[in-house]
Design an enzyme around this catalytic site. Structure first.
Site, mmCIF file in Angstrom:
data_model
loop_
_atom_site.group_PDB
_atom_site.id
_atom_site.type_symbol
_atom_site.label_atom_id
_atom_site.label_comp_id
_atom_site.label_asym_id
_atom_site.label_seq_id
_atom_site.Cartn_x
_atom_site.Cartn_y
_atom_site.Cartn_z
ATOM 1 N N GLU B 410 0.842 -1.217 0.000
ATOM 2 C CA GLU B 410 0.000 0.000 0.000
ATOM 3 C C GLU B 410 0.873 1.261 0.000
ATOM 4 O OE1 GLU B 410 -3.344 -0.133 -0.150
ATOM 5 O OE2 GLU B 410 -3.747 -2.209 0.396
HETATM 6 C C1 LIG Z 1 3.350 -9.766 0.203
HETATM 7 C C2 LIG Z 1 3.089 -8.705 -0.800
HETATM 8 C C3 LIG Z 1 1.817 -8.540 -1.339
HETATM 9 C C4 LIG Z 1 1.574 -7.583 -2.321
HETATM 10 N N1 LIG Z 1 0.333 -7.495 -2.893
HETATM 11 C C5 LIG Z 1 0.164 -6.716 -4.008
HETATM 12 C C6 LIG Z 1 -1.059 -6.765 -4.756
HETATM 13 O O1 LIG Z 1 -1.991 -7.475 -4.410
HETATM 14 N N2 LIG Z 1 -1.147 -6.018 -5.886
HETATM 15 C C7 LIG Z 1 -0.115 -5.207 -6.303
HETATM 16 O O2 LIG Z 1 -0.265 -4.567 -7.338
HETATM 17 N N3 LIG Z 1 1.046 -5.122 -5.607
HETATM 18 C C8 LIG Z 1 1.207 -5.870 -4.467
HETATM 19 N N4 LIG Z 1 2.403 -5.822 -3.773
HETATM 20 C C9 LIG Z 1 3.488 -4.960 -4.244
HETATM 21 C C10 LIG Z 1 3.749 -3.785 -3.340
HETATM 22 O O3 LIG Z 1 2.749 -2.829 -3.478
HETATM 23 C C11 LIG Z 1 5.149 -3.242 -3.687
HETATM 24 O O4 LIG Z 1 6.071 -4.179 -3.223
HETATM 25 C C12 LIG Z 1 5.428 -1.879 -3.083
HETATM 26 O O5 LIG Z 1 4.651 -0.927 -3.700
HETATM 27 C C13 LIG Z 1 6.901 -1.487 -3.216
HETATM 28 O O6 LIG Z 1 7.338 -1.615 -4.532
HETATM 29 P P1 LIG Z 1 8.675 -2.439 -4.841
HETATM 30 O O7 LIG Z 1 8.594 -3.726 -4.138
HETATM 31 O O8 LIG Z 1 8.895 -2.454 -6.292
HETATM 32 O O9 LIG Z 1 9.802 -1.586 -4.150
HETATM 33 P P2 LIG Z 1 10.582 -0.351 -4.811
HETATM 34 O O10 LIG Z 1 9.610 0.600 -5.383
HETATM 35 O O11 LIG Z 1 11.653 -0.871 -5.675
HETATM 36 O O12 LIG Z 1 11.212 0.312 -3.527
HETATM 37 C C14 LIG Z 1 12.468 -0.070 -2.986
HETATM 38 C C15 LIG Z 1 12.864 0.959 -1.949
HETATM 39 O O13 LIG Z 1 13.015 2.229 -2.588
HETATM 40 C C16 LIG Z 1 12.195 3.189 -1.969
HETATM 41 N N5 LIG Z 1 11.739 4.121 -2.977
HETATM 42 C C17 LIG Z 1 11.194 3.851 -4.174
HETATM 43 N N6 LIG Z 1 10.898 4.987 -4.800
HETATM 44 C C18 LIG Z 1 11.253 6.004 -4.000
HETATM 45 C C19 LIG Z 1 11.204 7.419 -4.077
HETATM 46 N N7 LIG Z 1 10.705 8.038 -5.128
HETATM 47 N N8 LIG Z 1 11.666 8.133 -3.042
HETATM 48 C C20 LIG Z 1 12.158 7.533 -1.964
HETATM 49 N N9 LIG Z 1 12.238 6.212 -1.821
HETATM 50 C C21 LIG Z 1 11.787 5.449 -2.833
HETATM 51 C C22 LIG Z 1 11.087 2.401 -1.334
HETATM 52 O O14 LIG Z 1 10.513 3.096 -0.255
HETATM 53 C C23 LIG Z 1 11.806 1.157 -0.880
HETATM 54 O O15 LIG Z 1 12.433 1.446 0.340
HETATM 55 C C24 LIG Z 1 2.629 -6.744 -2.760
HETATM 56 C C25 LIG Z 1 3.895 -6.883 -2.186
HETATM 57 C C26 LIG Z 1 4.143 -7.851 -1.241
HETATM 58 C C27 LIG Z 1 5.519 -7.996 -0.695
#
Ligand SMILES: Cc1cc2nc3c(=O)[nH]c(=O)nc-3n(C[C@H](O)[C@H](O)[C@H](O)COP(=O)(O)OP(=O)(O)OC[C@H]3O[C@@H](n4cnc5c(N)ncnc54)[C@H](O)[C@@H]3O)c2cc1C
Ligand SMILES: Cc1cc2nc3c(=O)[nH]c(=O)nc-3n(C[C@H](O)[C@H](O)[C@H](O)COP(=O)(O)OP(=O)(O)OC[C@H]3O[C@@H](n4cnc5c(N)ncnc54)[C@H](O)[C@@H]3O)c2cc1C
Lengths: 602, 602
Positions: B410
């Site tokens: 989220e």
């Molecule tokens: C168990 C689980 C269930 C999930 N369920 C769903 C689902 O049902 N549907 C769905 O669509 N998604 C789902 N997700 C995905 C989830 O929403 C994402 O993992 C989350 O939005 C973070 O994206 P990412 O993993 O690509 O991390 P990244 O975006 O790669 O982030 C990596 C790090 O960089 C930081 N970061 C990234 N951009 C910035 C910025 N601009 N400024 C500062 N810091 C930044 C982040 O805070 C984090 O610390 C799920 C994830 C998990 C683990």
């Protein structure tokens, strides 16, 4: 000799004496021998442990045993063991260094290693008779046999001396029969020797025994199933049941009723080693995090370039650096004290015992500080990885789970916080550390008019060192007033003790980093130490915050009216910067360095 | 009408307006209907979820689906769904309450529930055409079908609009062909409908589609294996691959290029629900911890009697209480705003959309604060259990692992911190919240001579409320100066934004608790609220600390010289207590209450 002894700080004295940077040992002071040891341990870790992480995570206990045996072949189990018993007989720093660099592959192996070489072997090397040592230590040092340590019981954890396990002497005086239940016993699944603590008759204190365990001839010993644990999944942890287990009388360790002392001293050593065993995890987590952050792009930007991520990288690297600084500083203090004791005629055994006991306060401090740092480090590691951090496919989640145990065993962090201050107060009472004098000086200073001079802080880290001196006064002011107010009842004021402990911890950690950096800047040049200078300043800044917070919490809770006002003014004076650091800029500087090197590089 | 609208704070306005305690909704204001709903959800949780914890932990995905279906039978999946589409059509508070009380059995079920009822169903109820709603919503509301939400891709996480999945319209204009890879999709393993975001041609923004999924007729959809995760083990999480998946053109959600807006709004609702879904975990963890602490004896003392444990029990209970206060306060604001919008002629759909969007700042605040509280709560829960906390046999370790996800999905907590302040600044620019006026007043105040009056703080919580008013000034001072200094480039100063966010968060959380307690003390009497008063004071004290720390960090990093000095003086003035609370006594009072009741009892 007398002079040498004077030169080395006694345990706890860091609080009331100033330390010259030349007088502390740093990782940059590793001897050639230590450097070689370090490299060979890293090589072993890279070869045997890290690539096997998936098997460790799949609870492959046999692998743990196998790699332990390989560690034995490499001599790593014998680092601390005197040559007379088949060991390498290296100094305390080398022992700590081995625990450090072998630890980052998995918490499972690290625990097996620590339990065997530490609490599984040390009670015999430290308290055993010549016969006992000849019989058991060589086998333990080579990895032919493995050791376990059976202290905890279902009803006796933190209150280790309250165990119900009994030892009953036979009519002929030749054997003890042991009955009882031990739990949470690391290495139980593959050990050959157990250090077992049991009570004889109605003794006030428990007694230690060396108990052999042979699966094929179990002598009344049965093991529970492997515990299902949050972390350190391939560390064997079982209950151990003793049912009329017969132990030759000569297998008693030290004297009757000496068990509690043995147990506590084994833990002292265990604590600093456990701190060390959290360091390489932090290094590796930081490295893995920065590598991911440099690669992972969101919003067309490597996430390492986002301020929110830079905060993490900078704090992770900083805490690691500080943990190293304090751990090796204390390790060398212990090594030196052992040498002094030996020079003054103590046996190696007595010397080692006393040497470690002397720095029990520092050992507790390190245990608490570094175990919390590694947890935070892994926590931020997960967060850097985002959703991938939650996956078992990336290394962060196991690191996070494994780190959790370090705050529980070897005495919980609550117990160690209480102990650190408690032991210091006891040392003061015994006259081993003069707290009263300095505490009274602080009180006089509080009454007096503060100086309005503007000190010259142009020399490197001079303001930081002045700050450390002032922070020590905060401890003396707060703890001094608490002792005055509550006397021996202070031990029932745990909230205050815990706050005082946090002050003590921060002082030690921050001072250690500053002294390390100062020493290195003097010999390698300021430029070479630019990032280390930034890390020392950043850590100190946070230490000041914590000390202000904890100091205030204590003061407003036990002092009222004028006394409260006076102490709060003292707190303000003693936590005041002349020139505030630019925290954001410090973090950026540190993060940029780590990013550029693509690893923890200090 | 116009009057009603005036009475309710707009989103973000809490920062610049004073709220009367009568104007906030508290859990003590639950209507009879809400109370019944709460009890029936608790009963369901106790019956169907909690006793099955071992099966959930053993990754019994089928059980998750089965219990979801039972939840459907109970009507729980339809709470938020309008009656016209087979739902109960209850208000927003009831929706939040359901998420809250259903959540403590296991994070797996809570995630399945949240993904289905929230991001899986809401995009259709909020953005669907009448036909789409008629076709899909009743099935989703009853639990005949389950929903999933496919936004994240390997290369598009936080940067959700950057996905590479494409949607290509057929020559006859009747179908879209979807191609691409989604990952981390909750409920993927058993869903029947997916909300899929894809890009049409070179559109700047993605577009949402409703995609049916039938295992027996997969239409180019394949699922990856279940992910191996740190926690929420029985929540199905898979990759979803689309290979020429054909979707009728009429299944587009809202218009072309509207997908990003849909995605973001779905997340707004998701955030406050996620906060709610952390609350009952905290209650249960606190209860389990105090029960253990009352039973477990060491040193012949129930560990609940040790100060070190009292700290934990008191802080756990306090944070839970504060989280509840803020979550239900915001929930009712949203509910009221929806009602106002409906009364002024909006469709329910428009009204709900705008109602939630209005409080997006509060939703981000809650998401961050409560997800971090539940983690700390579980962490202390483990520690209270000592070694047993590390065992899968006790409930703490799973709670700790499950809590970890809430800081990631989220929108990560980093993103939500940045958003909370970012959205506020935008609202100010748009004139929706007047920050500039109050910020300028604060600056004038800083220039002026501080009043040396000693206010009369004899009325209940009056000093605390005055403190809240001052803390708001800290935010205005810091954020105001940062905006002035950096203008639109402020978004590149994430370290400052993060510090400002922490100030904002603490203000909202602390104020919510104080107002709840004040309201309840007025109607139920001060005596009845003694512990709640203590909790409100304790939380505020910590909030002040955090705000002091974060405010100082920001100030010393972007201001220098006279400006720095002036702002630091302002900080001091705005964080100054006239009468410090006795922190230790507050904690003791709270802990004693929880101990006596042997549960979280507020
Ligand atoms: C168990 C689980 C269930 C999930 N369920 C769903 C689902 O049902 N549907 C769905 O669509 N998604 C789902 N997700 C995905 C989830 O929403 C994402 O993992 C989350 O939005 C973070 O994206 P990412 O993993 O690509 O991390 P990244 O975006 O790669 O982030 C990596 C790090 O960089 C930081 N970061 C990234 N951009 C910035 C910025 N601009 N400024 C500062 N810091 C930044 C982040 O805070 C984090 O610390 C799920 C994830 C998990 C683990
Ligand atoms: C994986 C694992 C491996 C282990 N390996 C070994 C081993 O090899 N050999 C061995 O003997 N033991 C081992 N232990 C046991 C470990 O040392 C104990 O778990 C630890 O000492 C805590 O004891 P406890 O679990 O009984 O917790 P308790 O003592 O019941 O503590 C519960 C809580 O109460 C607090 N508490 C207790 N007393 C006080 C007090 N006086 N004041 C304030 N707070 C207090 C604690 O801090 C803790 O928060 C292991 C444990 C684990 C989990």
């Amino acid at each position: 000799m007398a002079e040498t002894e004077k030169d080395i700080l006694r345990g706890g004295q860091f609080l009331v004496k100033e330390t010259n940077c030349e007088d502390i040992f740093t990782p940059e002071d590793f001897s050639e021998e230590q450097q070689m040891m370090k490299e060979s341990v890293i090589e072993f870790n890279d070869r045997e442990i890290i690539p096997n992480k998936p098997r460790f995570e799949a609870k492959d206990y046999a692998l743990t045993e196998e790699v332990m045996r390989k560690a034995g072949d490499m001599g790593f189990l014998s680092v601390a063991v005197p040559e007379a018993y088949g060991g390498m007989g290296l100094g305390f720093v080398s022992t700590v260094l081995t625990c450090d660099y072998i630890s980052s592959g998995t918490g499972s192996f690290s625990t097996a290693f620590g339990a065997h070489t530490g609490i599984g072997t040390m009670p015999i090397t430290l308290y055993g008779t010549e016969e006992q040592k000849q019989k058991y230590v060589p086998k333990l040092a080579s990895g032919e046999w493995f050791g376990a340590y059976c202290l905890t019981e279902p009803g006796a954890g933190s209150d280790a001396n309250s165990g119900k396990t009994t030892a009953e002497l036979s009519a002929d005086g030749k054997t003890y029969k042991i009955n009882g239940q031990k739990m949470w016993i690391s290495n139980a699944g593959f050990c050959n020797v157990m250090i077992v603590f049991a009570r004889i008759e109605d003794d006030k204190n428990i007694t230690g025994f060396i108990v052999e365990y042979d699966k094929n001839n179990p002598n009344g010993i049965t093991l529970g199933e492997e515990e299902h644990k949050l972390g350190i999944r391939a560390s064997s942890t079982r209950q151990v049941f003793f049912n009329d287990t017969e132990v030759p009388a000569e297998n008693m360790l030290a004297g009757r009723g000496e068990g509690f002392k043995i147990a506590m001293n084994a833990l002292n050593v265990g604590r600093i080693k456990l701190a060390a065993a959290c360091l390489d995890s932090q290094r590796r987590i930081t490295t893995t995090a920065v590598q991911y952050a440099n690669e992972r792009k969101q919003f067309k930007t490597p996430i390492a370039d986002f301020g929110a991520i830079k905060i993490k990288l900078a704090e992770m690297a900083t805490n690691t650096y500080v943990g190293e600084s304090a751990t090796y500083r204390a390790s060398k203090n212990i090594e030196d004290r052992i040498a002094i004791r030996e020079a003054s005629g103590n046996t190696h055994q007595e010397a080692e015992l006393k040497g470690v006991e002397e720095y029990a306060i520092e050992c507790s401090i390190l245990k608490v500080a570094v175990s919390e740092d590694v947890q935070n480090c892994a926590d931020e590691g997960i967060q850097v990885f985002g959703g991938m951090g939650f996956s078992e496919e990336t290394p962060m989640e196991a690191a996070w789970r494994d780190a959790r145990i370090a705050r529980i065993y070897e005495g919980t962090n609550e117990i160690n916080r209480l102990l650190s201050v408690g032991m210091l107060v006891k040392k003061a009472m015994k006259g081993h550390v003069d707290l009263l004098g300095p505490a009274m000086k602080v009180q006089e200073e509080l009454m007096g008019i503060p100086s309005f001079d503007t000190p010259d802080y142009s020399a490197l880290l001079s303001e930081e060192k002045a700050m450390i001196a002032k922070l020590k006064k905060v401890f003396l002011m707060v703890a001094g007033a608490a002792v005055q107010k509550f006397g021996p009842d202070l031990e029932n004021h745990q909230q205050l003790l815990a706050a005082a402990a946090d002050i003590l911890i921060e002082v030690y950690m921050a001072e250690s980093a500053i002294l390390r950096t100062e020493k290195n800047a003097k010999r390698f040049g300021e430029d070479a130490q630019a990032t280390q200078i930034a890390m020392s300043k950043l850590y100190l800044y946070h230490a000041v915050e914590t000390i202000e917070t904890k100091g205030k919490e204590a003061i407003i809770s036990f002092a009222e009216g004028d006394e409260q006002r006076m102490m709060l003014m003292g707190l303000k004076r003693f936590t005041k910067y002349q020139n505030f650091p630019n925290v954001v800029a410090l973090r950026n500087e540190i993060a940029e360095k780590v990013k550029a090197e693509n690893k923890y590089c200090f």
